[in-house]
Structures are given as structure tokens and as C-alpha cells.
Design an enzyme around this catalytic site. Structure first.
Site, PDB file in Angstrom:
ATOM      1  N   LYS A 200       0.866  -1.175   0.000  1.00 31.36           N
ATOM      2  CA  LYS A 200       0.000   0.000   0.000  1.00 31.36           C
ATOM      3  C   LYS A 200       0.911   1.235   0.000  1.00 31.36           C
ATOM      4  CE  LYS A 200      -3.596   2.590   0.495  1.00 31.36           C
ATOM      5  NZ  LYS A 200      -4.387   2.835  -0.715  1.00 31.36           N
TER       6      LYS A 200
ATOM      7  N   CYS B 152      -2.450   8.622  -8.418  1.00 29.66           N
ATOM      8  CA  CYS B 152      -3.652   8.392  -7.610  1.00 29.66           C
ATOM      9  C   CYS B 152      -4.698   9.463  -7.927  1.00 29.66           C
ATOM     10  CB  CYS B 152      -3.328   8.406  -6.122  1.00 29.66           C
ATOM     11  SG  CYS B 152      -4.818   8.138  -5.138  1.00 29.66           S
TER      12      CYS B 152
ATOM     13  N   LYS C 128       4.748   4.646 -11.619  1.00 30.49           N
ATOM     14  CA  LYS C 128       3.404   4.119 -11.915  1.00 30.49           C
ATOM     15  C   LYS C 128       2.562   5.172 -12.628  1.00 30.49           C
ATOM     16  CE  LYS C 128      -0.405   1.545  -9.942  1.00 30.49           C
ATOM     17  NZ  LYS C 128      -0.874   0.820  -8.767  1.00 30.49           N
TER      18      LYS C 128
ATOM     19  N   ASN D  96      -2.774   2.766 -13.374  1.00 29.68           N
ATOM     20  CA  ASN D  96      -3.521   3.005 -12.138  1.00 29.68           C
ATOM     21  C   ASN D  96      -5.006   3.105 -12.532  1.00 29.68           C
ATOM     22  OD1 ASN D  96      -4.278   3.788  -9.480  1.00 29.68           O
ATOM     23  ND2 ASN D  96      -2.281   4.744  -9.197  1.00 29.68           N
TER      24      ASN D  96
ATOM     25  N   THR E 298      -7.650  -5.902  -8.040  1.00 27.16           N
ATOM     26  CA  THR E 298      -9.021  -6.034  -7.545  1.00 27.16           C
ATOM     27  C   THR E 298      -9.505  -7.483  -7.436  1.00 27.16           C
ATOM     28  OG1 THR E 298      -9.521  -3.859  -8.423  1.00 27.16           O
ATOM     29  CG2 THR E 298     -11.403  -5.273  -8.002  1.00 27.16           C
TER      30      THR E 298
HETATM   31  C1  LIG Z   1      -8.848  -0.324  -2.941  1.00 27.97           C
HETATM   32  C2  LIG Z   1      -7.693   0.074  -3.820  1.00 27.97           C
HETATM   33  C3  LIG Z   1      -6.614   0.766  -3.273  1.00 27.97           C
HETATM   34  C4  LIG Z   1      -5.534   1.140  -4.083  1.00 27.97           C
HETATM   35  N1  LIG Z   1      -4.458   1.789  -3.535  1.00 27.97           N
HETATM   36  C5  LIG Z   1      -3.383   2.084  -4.309  1.00 27.97           C
HETATM   37  C6  LIG Z   1      -2.228   2.690  -3.747  1.00 27.97           C
HETATM   38  O1  LIG Z   1      -2.127   2.932  -2.537  1.00 27.97           O
HETATM   39  N2  LIG Z   1      -1.182   2.998  -4.588  1.00 27.97           N
HETATM   40  C7  LIG Z   1      -1.242   2.716  -5.937  1.00 27.97           C
HETATM   41  O2  LIG Z   1      -0.285   3.005  -6.659  1.00 27.97           O
HETATM   42  N3  LIG Z   1      -2.316   2.124  -6.479  1.00 27.97           N
HETATM   43  C8  LIG Z   1      -3.385   1.805  -5.708  1.00 27.97           C
HETATM   44  N4  LIG Z   1      -4.470   1.188  -6.274  1.00 27.97           N
HETATM   45  C9  LIG Z   1      -4.480   0.889  -7.726  1.00 27.97           C
HETATM   46  C10 LIG Z   1      -4.071  -0.547  -8.018  1.00 27.97           C
HETATM   47  O3  LIG Z   1      -2.774  -0.841  -7.555  1.00 27.97           O
HETATM   48  C11 LIG Z   1      -4.174  -0.856  -9.524  1.00 27.97           C
HETATM   49  O4  LIG Z   1      -3.334   0.034 -10.237  1.00 27.97           O
HETATM   50  C12 LIG Z   1      -5.589  -0.703 -10.069  1.00 27.97           C
HETATM   51  O5  LIG Z   1      -6.550  -1.162  -9.136  1.00 27.97           O
HETATM   52  C13 LIG Z   1      -5.773  -1.445 -11.395  1.00 27.97           C
HETATM   53  O6  LIG Z   1      -5.546  -2.830 -11.254  1.00 27.97           O
HETATM   54  P1  LIG Z   1      -6.754  -3.894 -10.980  1.00 27.97           P
HETATM   55  O7  LIG Z   1      -7.831  -3.583 -11.961  1.00 27.97           O
HETATM   56  O8  LIG Z   1      -6.145  -5.245 -11.166  1.00 27.97           O
HETATM   57  O9  LIG Z   1      -7.220  -3.673  -9.578  1.00 27.97           O
HETATM   58  C14 LIG Z   1      -5.556   0.814  -5.480  1.00 27.97           C
HETATM   59  C15 LIG Z   1      -6.652   0.110  -6.014  1.00 27.97           C
HETATM   60  C16 LIG Z   1      -7.702  -0.273  -5.210  1.00 27.97           C
HETATM   61  C17 LIG Z   1      -8.846  -1.044  -5.820  1.00 27.97           C
END
Ligand SMILES: Cc1cc2nc3c(=O)[nH]c(=O)nc-3n(C[C@H](O)[C@H](O)[C@H](O)COP(=O)(O)O)c2cc1C
Length: 311
Positions: A44, A129, A174, A201, A275
């Protein structure tokens, strides 16, 4: 067959990592899966000070996706070092610390401090973000800032490596899909000295409750993740691969082996699973196994070769 992936000085045992914000700091998942089998664990986001994050509701389900406006909630740098880092050090996989901040100084402070610590294998710099009012996406949309920040961080990790008499930890930038041309930002990261970029992201989105006539999330908008964004991520990786020569880590909506292979064929050197872990904590392990089987079936010796196989 060779599943290892090289990013700068780091060799990961396989290309599959758990994405930042969806896997905590690993220990939460330890009872469910063998965390040490992952190629990498992306923590995180860590910011200099603790952050409570945004007001609730900050999660909403969408068709084939999820909208979140967590707002980089995390216990802060000092707590991370004393309480989370020791847990991470026993995970047995590469530990990549995701770094965020309100200002460029914040990012530098986190990395500078972590350079004095052991058990960290690299940094993923979250300049993408969508859920914070200062920093975050504001940095990730300006190529000039991206290049300058990357160069500053590169210099800090080179000094850190010299101090530790060790190799330089990889710097992964990122990227956000919420830009006109993601390749422009990727080029800026490469020019600043990044060892790799990760993409994507979340995408900015909104859900409205029509009966209440108001947005579901307290922050009104959030970041969309999950299968709904996969085609956007695959296209981003495809374009980035052709724009830069450093490694690309692909993510966004991966749920199974075929999804992961789409990213690898598009040009990713490694991937992250996000996710889907909320509904299937075993997804990363199934995908590691699935990539292995695909390589065996098609007689591919090295996972690094997959990116050259797209027609
Ligand atoms: C609940 C949640 C919290 C996230 N927190 C971060 C974070 O702290 N830092 C970051 O770079 N990306 C964060 N992300 C983004 C994910 O790392 C990822 O880039 C994004 O969800 C797309 O991938 P996915 O579709 O497989 O989830 C977060 C995503 C979710 C769903």
C-alpha cells in the site's frame, strides 16, 4: 523454463505481483495463500505522515469493476518502518514499496528514509492516484514534473546504494491512464532515469444513486479498477512498449491467465494482480501456474520472450 523477470538490479522469481492497495502488507493474506510464491508484493502507498484517507462511502461496485476513493490511507513512514517492514521482510518475495506524497519533497523524504532500511527490493512511485487533492495525479499528468521527480529519486537511490555498498534498487514509475497521451509520460519517466514503468492506475469514474440523486462516493468521483479497465490497460502497455526501452509492468483488470497473457503479449515484462484478489485471493497463484502451462504448451523457454510473440 525460465519465469524470472529482471528489473534493473532486481530479479523476481516470476512475473506475477500483487498490486498496491489490494494486498495490504502481505500478512493479511498469509493465512490464505503462500505469499512467498509471488514474484513481488507491491505495498500500500507509504506517505511521510499517517493518512486516514477520504470520508466514507469510499467504495462502490460497478459492472465488471469497482470504484474506490480510499485516498491513500496508510499508517505513515515511521509506523511502516517499525511495524510493517519487519513483517514484509519475512514474506520471501520481492518487496516493492509504493510511495506517495503531497509534494515532491514528500516522495524524496520517503525514499531517502527507506534507503537506510534493509529488506526493500525496489520502489513504485505512485504519481497517478486520482483520489487526493494534492500530489498524486497532479504530478503524473505533467511530463516536466515526472522527469524532474524521477531524476531526483534516481539520484537519492544511487546515493543510498553507494552508502549501503549495494546495487541500486529499481525505481518504477506508476502511470495514470487519465492523460491524453500516456507514452509522453512514459518517455519522461525513462528520460528521468526510471528502471521501469507500471501501467495502469485506476481510471476516474463516478456512480450516481438516482433515488437519492447524489453520487454514491462521499468524494463524488473515484478510481475505477477491475475487468472493466483491462482493454484500456492492455492498449496502454502496447503503446508504451513501442515508445520506451525500459521494462513495462502491466496491470488493470487481470483476473485469470488469459488476461495476464494479453498484457505479456502486448509487451509487459511483468504484471500485477489487483481487484480480483478481493474475490479470489488465489488468483495470482493460479496465474503463475497458468503462465507456466502456456509456456510448456507453446514451447516458450523464457517468459521474457512472450512480449516478442504478438503477430
Ligand atoms: C482499494 C484500492 C486501493 C488502491 N491503492 C493504491 C495505492 O495505494 N497505490 C497505488 O499506486 N495504487 C493503488 N491502487 C491501484 C491498483 O494498484 C491498480 O493500479 C488498479 O486497481 C488497477 O488494477 P486492478 O484492476 O487489477 O485492480 C488501489 C486500487 C484499489 C482497488
Amino acid at each position: 523454463m525460465n519465469l524470472t523477470v529482471t528489473i534493473g538490479s532486481l530479479t523476481m522469481k516470476n512475473p506475477v505481483g500483487a498490486a498496491s492497495g489490494t494486498f495490504g502488507y502481505g500478512s493479511e493474506y498469509e493465512k490464505l495463500i503462500d505469499v512467498h510464491e509471488l514474484g513481488a508484493l507491491y505495498t500500500k502507498a507509504v506517505t511521510p505522515e499517517p493518512r486516514g484517507g477520504n470520508p466514507v462511502p469510499r467504495l462502490a461496485e460497478t459492472p465488471s469493476g469497482m470504484l474506490n476513493s480510499i485516498g491513500l490511507a496508510n499508517p505513515g513512514l515511521s509506523y511502516f518502518i517499525s511495524n510493517k517492514l519487519p513483517e514484509l521482510q519475512r514474506m520471501g518475495c520481492s518487496v516493492i514499496v509504493n510511495v506517495a506524497g503531497k509534494t515532491q519533497e514528500d516522495y524524496c523524504k520517503v525514499v531517502e528514509t527507506l534507503e537506510t532500511q534493509t529488506g526493500i527490493h525496489g520502489y513504485e512511485i505512485n504519481i497517478s492516484c486520482p483520489n487526493v487533492s494534492h500530489g498524486g495525479l497532479a504530478f503524473g499528468t505533467d511530463p516536466g514534473i515526472v522527469e524532474k521527480l524521477t531524476a531526483q529519486l534516481r539520484s537519492i537511490i544511487e546515493q543510498g546504494a553507494a552508502m549501503r555498498k549495494d546495487s541500486c534498487r529499481p525505481l518504477i514509475i506508476k502511470l495514470s491512464p487519465n492523460v491524453t497521451d500516456i507514452t509522453e509520460i512514459a518517455r519522461a519517466a525513462e528520460a528521468g532515469g526510471a528502471h521501469a514503468v507500471s501501467a495502469i492506475n485506476t481510471l476516474v469514474g463516478m456512480v450516481i444513486d438516482v433515488k437519492k440523486r447524489k453520487p454514491v462516493l462521499a468524494m463524488k468521483t473515484g478510481g475505477l479498477s477491475g475487468p472493466a479497465i483491462r482493454p484500456v490497460g492492455v492498449a496502454a502497455v502496447y503503446k508504451i512498449r513501442r515508445a520506451i526501452s525500459i521494462p513495462v509492468i502491466g496491470l488493470g483488470g487481470i483476473t485469470c491467465t488469459d488476461d495476464a497473457l494479453q498484457y505479456l503479449l502486448a509487451g509487459a515484462d511483468a504484471i500485477q494482480i489487483g481487484t480480483v484478489l478481493f474475490s479470489n485471493p488465489n488468483a495470482a497463484h493460479e496465474i503463475i501456474q497458468g503462465i507456466w502451462q502456456y509456456m510448456e504448451t507453446y514451447k516458450i523457454n523464457s517468459v521474457a520472450d512472450i512480449k516478442n510473440l504478438l503477430e
